[in-house]
Motif scaffolding. Sequence first.
Motif: not given
Length: 197
Positions: A148-157
Amino acid sequence: MLAGLAVAVAVGLALAAEPPGCAPLVPATLDNETLAGLLGEWIYLVGSSKYPPHLQELQALKHAIFFFHPGDHEDELGVTEIMRMNETCVTRNSSKIHIFRHNGTLAHVDGQVVATAELIRSDKDLLILKHINDGFPGLSLSARSHNVSKEQLEEFRAQLACHKFDDNEIFLASEKDACPLPGEQPDEDGEAAPQPA
């Protein structure tokens, strides 16, 4: 790779005093195309909940892979779950997902336990669920792979911060705790194949 991203997410959660902006979670339309896109394998990555029974389960859950397959009728999906609960690998294949198109919800039925959630519109390779349990919010993120991309994890965070989840209400899965899938050889530690629940 996921372990490093999980640490980055955890550090980011600890440092986030104010969420940058709270974009609303938009429920997906539960039509035939959306439901067909849910079929297949998913890897559970991170979950959070303020619902006490789910908190206990999330504390014990170390890793999970689940498979959605067609159910007995049009508005039902079958589920097979392979998960590590604490130190034990467990396989469950008796639960169902009931689809309620009129209000856009999914109900996971496992014996006498029912959990309701909304499917949130997202990337086709992500599965974001907003859990609805007796007024206690919950969010979970699963994906088609561990990459999973860093951006996708950041959005979820950011969504976790918007929903005011504390660190003790957020649980990350670990790829190193994965159970062997049926038919796979045990790992070098001699871990046995998952046991039926």
